[in-house]
Design a protein around this motif. Sequence first.
Motif, PDB file in Angstrom:
ATOM      1  N   ARG A   1       0.831  -1.208   0.000  1.00 39.46           N
ATOM      2  CA  ARG A   1       0.000   0.000   0.000  1.00 39.46           C
ATOM      3  C   ARG A   1       0.869   1.263   0.000  1.00 39.46           C
ATOM      4  O   ARG A   1       0.609   2.217  -0.727  1.00 39.46           O
ATOM      5  N   LEU A   2       1.939   1.243   0.818  1.00 39.78           N
ATOM      6  CA  LEU A   2       2.773   2.431   0.946  1.00 39.78           C
ATOM      7  C   LEU A   2       3.735   2.581  -0.228  1.00 39.78           C
ATOM      8  O   LEU A   2       4.013   3.692  -0.667  1.00 39.78           O
ATOM      9  N   SER A   3       4.187   1.452  -0.750  1.00 36.66           N
ATOM     10  CA  SER A   3       5.075   1.518  -1.922  1.00 36.66           C
ATOM     11  C   SER A   3       4.314   2.079  -3.107  1.00 36.66           C
ATOM     12  O   SER A   3       4.862   2.827  -3.918  1.00 36.66           O
ATOM     13  N   SER A   4       3.033   1.712  -3.219  1.00 33.65           N
ATOM     14  CA  SER A   4       2.271   2.160  -4.385  1.00 33.65           C
ATOM     15  C   SER A   4       2.053   3.678  -4.343  1.00 33.65           C
ATOM     16  O   SER A   4       1.857   4.294  -5.381  1.00 33.65           O
ATOM     17  N   SER A   5       2.109   4.278  -3.110  1.00 32.97           N
ATOM     18  CA  SER A   5       2.012   5.737  -3.069  1.00 32.97           C
ATOM     19  C   SER A   5       3.405   6.367  -2.947  1.00 32.97           C
ATOM     20  O   SER A   5       3.548   7.543  -2.626  1.00 32.97           O
ATOM     21  N   HIS A   6       4.418   5.550  -3.215  1.00 33.83           N
ATOM     22  CA  HIS A   6       5.797   6.030  -3.219  1.00 33.83           C
ATOM     23  C   HIS A   6       6.150   6.667  -1.876  1.00 33.83           C
ATOM     24  O   HIS A   6       6.764   7.734  -1.801  1.00 33.83           O
ATOM     25  N   THR A   7       5.736   6.013  -0.791  1.00 29.40           N
ATOM     26  CA  THR A   7       6.032   6.504   0.555  1.00 29.40           C
ATOM     27  C   THR A   7       7.104   5.608   1.178  1.00 29.40           C
ATOM     28  O   THR A   7       6.921   4.394   1.256  1.00 29.40           O
ATOM     29  N   LEU A   8       8.195   6.205   1.594  1.00 30.48           N
ATOM     30  CA  LEU A   8       9.243   5.443   2.283  1.00 30.48           C
ATOM     31  C   LEU A   8       8.829   5.247   3.741  1.00 30.48           C
ATOM     32  O   LEU A   8       8.463   6.208   4.418  1.00 30.48           O
ATOM     33  N   VAL A   9       8.872   4.007   4.214  1.00 35.06           N
ATOM     34  CA  VAL A   9       8.456   3.712   5.583  1.00 35.06           C
ATOM     35  C   VAL A   9       9.645   3.224   6.394  1.00 35.06           C
ATOM     36  O   VAL A   9      10.327   2.264   6.010  1.00 35.06           O
TER      37      VAL A   9
ATOM     38  N   GLU B   1      -6.497   6.168   9.350  1.00 40.26           N
ATOM     39  CA  GLU B   1      -6.781   7.489   9.942  1.00 40.26           C
ATOM     40  C   GLU B   1      -5.995   8.611   9.270  1.00 40.26           C
ATOM     41  O   GLU B   1      -6.172   9.773   9.595  1.00 40.26           O
ATOM     42  N   LEU B   2      -5.078   8.232   8.389  1.00 40.05           N
ATOM     43  CA  LEU B   2      -4.181   9.234   7.810  1.00 40.05           C
ATOM     44  C   LEU B   2      -4.492   9.468   6.332  1.00 40.05           C
ATOM     45  O   LEU B   2      -4.972   8.563   5.651  1.00 40.05           O
ATOM     46  N   THR B   3      -4.208  10.678   5.888  1.00 35.78           N
ATOM     47  CA  THR B   3      -4.251  10.912   4.450  1.00 35.78           C
ATOM     48  C   THR B   3      -2.803  11.054   4.021  1.00 35.78           C
ATOM     49  O   THR B   3      -2.132  12.026   4.366  1.00 35.78           O
ATOM     50  N   LEU B   4      -2.317  10.051   3.333  1.00 34.08           N
ATOM     51  CA  LEU B   4      -0.906  10.067   2.964  1.00 34.08           C
ATOM     52  C   LEU B   4      -0.744  10.642   1.566  1.00 34.08           C
ATOM     53  O   LEU B   4      -1.261  10.071   0.614  1.00 34.08           O
ATOM     54  N   PRO B   5      -0.041  11.763   1.471  1.00 35.94           N
ATOM     55  CA  PRO B   5       0.234  12.255   0.122  1.00 35.94           C
ATOM     56  C   PRO B   5       1.254  11.322  -0.528  1.00 35.94           C
ATOM     57  O   PRO B   5       2.012  10.659   0.175  1.00 35.94           O
ATOM     58  N   SER B   6       1.259  11.267  -1.829  1.00 33.88           N
ATOM     59  CA  SER B   6       2.247  10.383  -2.451  1.00 33.88           C
ATOM     60  C   SER B   6       3.627  11.029  -2.360  1.00 33.88           C
ATOM     61  O   SER B   6       3.758  12.238  -2.141  1.00 33.88           O
ATOM     62  N   ASP B   7       4.622  10.185  -2.484  1.00 36.06           N
ATOM     63  CA  ASP B   7       5.997  10.645  -2.518  1.00 36.06           C
ATOM     64  C   ASP B   7       6.482  11.232  -1.186  1.00 36.06           C
ATOM     65  O   ASP B   7       7.269  12.169  -1.164  1.00 36.06           O
ATOM     66  N   GLY B   8       6.010  10.688  -0.078  1.00 41.23           N
ATOM     67  CA  GLY B   8       6.418  11.214   1.222  1.00 41.23           C
ATOM     68  C   GLY B   8       7.240  10.223   2.034  1.00 41.23           C
ATOM     69  O   GLY B   8       7.788   9.245   1.511  1.00 41.23           O
ATOM     70  N   LEU B   9       7.303  10.519   3.322  1.00 46.12           N
ATOM     71  CA  LEU B   9       8.067   9.689   4.251  1.00 46.12           C
ATOM     72  C   LEU B   9       7.166   9.364   5.447  1.00 46.12           C
ATOM     73  O   LEU B   9       6.503  10.253   5.986  1.00 46.12           O
ATOM     74  N   LEU B  10       7.091   8.108   5.815  1.00 48.17           N
ATOM     75  CA  LEU B  10       6.332   7.706   7.005  1.00 48.17           C
ATOM     76  C   LEU B  10       7.316   7.159   8.037  1.00 48.17           C
ATOM     77  O   LEU B  10       8.019   6.176   7.784  1.00 48.17           O
ATOM     78  N   LEU B  11       7.377   7.836   9.178  1.00 50.08           N
ATOM     79  CA  LEU B  11       8.245   7.379  10.264  1.00 50.08           C
ATOM     80  C   LEU B  11       7.373   6.697  11.319  1.00 50.08           C
ATOM     81  O   LEU B  11       6.422   7.303  11.814  1.00 50.08           O
ATOM     82  N   ILE B  12       7.685   5.466  11.637  1.00 48.49           N
ATOM     83  CA  ILE B  12       6.948   4.763  12.685  1.00 48.49           C
ATOM     84  C   ILE B  12       7.852   4.681  13.902  1.00 48.49           C
ATOM     85  O   ILE B  12       8.923   4.064  13.851  1.00 48.49           O
ATOM     86  N   GLU B  13       7.453   5.353  14.983  1.00 47.75           N
ATOM     87  CA  GLU B  13       8.237   5.273  16.215  1.00 47.75           C
ATOM     88  C   GLU B  13       7.671   4.143  17.048  1.00 47.75           C
ATOM     89  O   GLU B  13       6.571   4.233  17.595  1.00 47.75           O
ATOM     90  N   ASN B  14       8.416   3.049  17.123  1.00 46.01           N
ATOM     91  CA  ASN B  14       7.940   1.865  17.847  1.00 46.01           C
ATOM     92  C   ASN B  14       7.968   2.098  19.360  1.00 46.01           C
ATOM     93  O   ASN B  14       8.538   3.083  19.832  1.00 46.01           O
TER      94      ASN B  14
END
Lengths: 113, 277
Positions: free
Chosen positions: B83-91, B164-177
Amino acid sequence: MHELSLAVRLVALVEEEASRAACTTVSTVTIRLGVLSCVDPASLKLAFLAARKDTIAAAAELVIESASAHAICLSCQKPSDVSQRTSACPFCGAFALVVSGGDELRLVRLEVV
Amino acid sequence: MCAICGCGSSSPDGPLHPHAAAQPGSHHDDHAPGSEHEHVLPDGTVLRHSHPPSQPHRPSRVLEVERALLADNDAQAARNRQRLSSSHTLVLNLMSSPGAGKTTLIEATLRRLQGRLFVTVIEGDQQTSLDAERVRRAGAQAVQINTGKACHLDAHMIDRALDELTLPSDGLLLIENVGNLVCPASFDLGEHKRVVIASVTEGEDKPLKYPDMFARADLIVVSKTDLLPHLDFDCQRFAEHARRIQPRVELLFVSARSGDHLDDWLKWLTTQHRSLD
């Protein structure tokens, strides 16, 4: 780590498989645990005793098969089996092992009646 | 397969099959229906079981199963990654012990990337939304996941947070565990890379003490290097310990507070983002 939640998940898988096979009792549950998986076998066995209660596996024994991990030494290029992530190469003593496998956590077999 | 003779009969309703087991002590012995009874296998193994009188006695059989215990999580993680790769979001999945400076590093990253890359943050903690509030103040869209008593994030929690999020394409998603060097190591969240952060105040032996976590890191960030003058921490020794666990692991030594070597971290980030292409 989270042995109890893993044991609950294991018993859920056992129940699914047992119901698919239309059996009445599960006598043995065999899992394969990689030597480098983040699971403590003794804690998992203890958690399994709690998780199996009031299920088709209520009297089942948990058998844990150990799966080894393999490594290649970047220094001498020799392959070896490792049991710890902090091991040195058994041939040349270098701390240069690239490890593969050893992190499996699988239900492999059920003995059922 | 029949566990006794290995004959391949697996039908639970099939008739008892006569074989060499029709001998005393075998699993075909007569017994009182409904009572618990024993079967002694040819190799001496004793099986005890019982069944209701209404059901005929059946020999035990073996089911070969082969199912990964974390298969549900891993499948969800694969869907998240897709899902995130398809919106070009680095996770990135950021993991460390509590207090190593994950949130501070995220804040510094947000300030530096402002206007260059849209950053979204998923914050994991047992309780409170303090961290989500901090990163919102630093300019990011943020969702807080409270795990309650749980000690790690899992892929299903991330799936719900993404809704819950609206992710714009080509962004960065940081997950703080969740701050923990043990449990999060086993759970794929759907990230592209795993970043393990260790602060200089934690000592050089952290990789040796928590090898499972460091063995899975794509990058190790050593944080709070502005404190080095006050400590005996030896960066070289830390790197040696990390490379005992993972000989080829990449390491960065940064201070989010002073900004020291933060550019190396941003360069690494943008390289990873570019490699999504």
